[in-house]
Design a protein around this motif. Structure first.
Motif, PDB file in Angstrom:
ATOM      1  N   GLU A  41     -44.968  18.483 -70.850  1.00 40.55           N
ATOM      2  CA  GLU A  41     -45.046  19.755 -70.125  1.00 40.55           C
ATOM      3  C   GLU A  41     -46.488  20.235 -70.025  1.00 40.55           C
ATOM      4  O   GLU A  41     -46.955  20.645 -68.960  1.00 40.55           O
ATOM      5  N   LYS A  42     -47.191  20.156 -71.156  1.00 38.66           N
ATOM      6  CA  LYS A  42     -48.567  20.644 -71.220  1.00 38.66           C
ATOM      7  C   LYS A  42     -49.478  19.863 -70.276  1.00 38.66           C
ATOM      8  O   LYS A  42     -50.216  20.434 -69.480  1.00 38.66           O
ATOM      9  N   CYS A  43     -49.410  18.542 -70.386  1.00 44.82           N
ATOM     10  CA  CYS A  43     -50.317  17.695 -69.614  1.00 44.82           C
ATOM     11  C   CYS A  43     -49.962  17.695 -68.130  1.00 44.82           C
ATOM     12  O   CYS A  43     -50.848  17.607 -67.280  1.00 44.82           O
ATOM     13  N   PHE A  44     -48.685  17.807 -67.831  1.00 43.52           N
ATOM     14  CA  PHE A  44     -48.286  17.901 -66.429  1.00 43.52           C
ATOM     15  C   PHE A  44     -48.866  19.170 -65.806  1.00 43.52           C
ATOM     16  O   PHE A  44     -49.458  19.141 -64.729  1.00 43.52           O
ATOM     17  N   LYS A  45     -48.703  20.284 -66.497  1.00 44.09           N
ATOM     18  CA  LYS A  45     -49.218  21.562 -65.991  1.00 44.09           C
ATOM     19  C   LYS A  45     -50.724  21.522 -65.786  1.00 44.09           C
ATOM     20  O   LYS A  45     -51.246  22.066 -64.818  1.00 44.09           O
ATOM     21  N   GLU A  46     -51.405  20.863 -66.718  1.00 42.79           N
ATOM     22  CA  GLU A  46     -52.862  20.841 -66.674  1.00 42.79           C
ATOM     23  C   GLU A  46     -53.398  19.918 -65.592  1.00 42.79           C
ATOM     24  O   GLU A  46     -54.427  20.196 -64.982  1.00 42.79           O
ATOM     25  N   ASN A  49     -51.561  18.977 -59.789  1.00 47.09           N
ATOM     26  CA  ASN A  49     -51.582  20.209 -59.012  1.00 47.09           C
ATOM     27  C   ASN A  49     -51.316  20.002 -57.527  1.00 47.09           C
ATOM     28  O   ASN A  49     -51.080  20.962 -56.810  1.00 47.09           O
TER      29      ASN A  49
ATOM     30  N   ASN B  39     -54.210  25.244 -76.974  1.00 50.13           N
ATOM     31  CA  ASN B  39     -54.485  26.131 -75.838  1.00 50.13           C
ATOM     32  C   ASN B  39     -55.812  26.861 -75.985  1.00 50.13           C
ATOM     33  O   ASN B  39     -56.521  27.080 -75.012  1.00 50.13           O
ATOM     34  N   ASN B  44     -59.955  22.311 -70.886  1.00 52.14           N
ATOM     35  CA  ASN B  44     -58.903  21.710 -70.066  1.00 52.14           C
ATOM     36  C   ASN B  44     -59.436  20.913 -68.879  1.00 52.14           C
ATOM     37  O   ASN B  44     -58.694  20.593 -67.963  1.00 52.14           O
TER      38      ASN B  44
END
Lengths: 94, 84
Positions: A41-46, A49, B39, B44
């Motif tokens: 979830e984290k890496c997909f969101k980051e 795009n 986070n 990022n």
């Protein structure tokens, strides 16, 4: 597993040892799956795009790989610090 | 005689239940700590796979502060409950 629980286990009858061990195993499996899901979830969101194509771009692939590797390294480091804090050893401020 | 040595079935169930909750709590705490510090500390833009010096330093401090906040609020809650 926690050291306290392990030391307590020595005095347990075999049946209870087995039960405690099963409990810990199930918890570990659950935790691994949970970690995997949050990583995705984290890496997909980051990293993802744009949706012009179904396949991932080279840039997205690279980003996801680096994101995952950083996350795993961070998790390892947090684990080490977490152990220190749990054992009550004093943390030097830096 | 034997009943004095080993806990009753009910006591045993309570002990196991408590142990399981304790384990779950620790795992959850670790997960929250990891996600929060990721986070807050990780750039990022993902220019490389390794954690850089700044990120490593930040992670150490983040974990320590998270832990202290937890201890502090835990104490605060105990006090407020005691005052009721």
């Amino acid at each position: 597993m926690d050291k306290n629980i392990i030391s307590d286990l020595d005095n347990f009858p075999e049946e209870d040892k087995q039960r405690m061990s099963t409990m810990a195993d199930q918890l570990q499996i659950r935790d691994s799956l949970r970690m995997y899901n949050s990583l995705v979830e984290k890496c997909f969101k980051e990293c993802v795009n744009t949706f012009y194509r179904k396949s991932m771009t080279k840039q997205e692939e690279t980003c996801v790989l680096r994101c995952a590797q950083k996350y795993l390294r961070l998790s390892m480091q947090v684990g080490l610090r977490f152990s220190d804090l749990n054992q009550g050893s004093s943390t030097t401020d830096k | 005689m034997a009943s004095n040595i080993s806990p009753s079935a009910f006591d045993k169930e309570q002990i196991f239940g408590m142990a399981e909750k304790e384990m779950e709590y620790r795992v959850e705490l670790f997960n929250k700590m990891t996600q929060t510090c990721f986070n807050k500390c990780v750039d990022n833009r993902y220019k490389e796979s390794e954690l850089n010096m700044g990120e490593n330093s930040c992670i150490d401090r983040c974990v320590s502060k998270y832990w202290h906040v937890r201890c502090y609020l835990s104490l605060l809650l105990d006090l407020s409950l005691a005052l009721v």
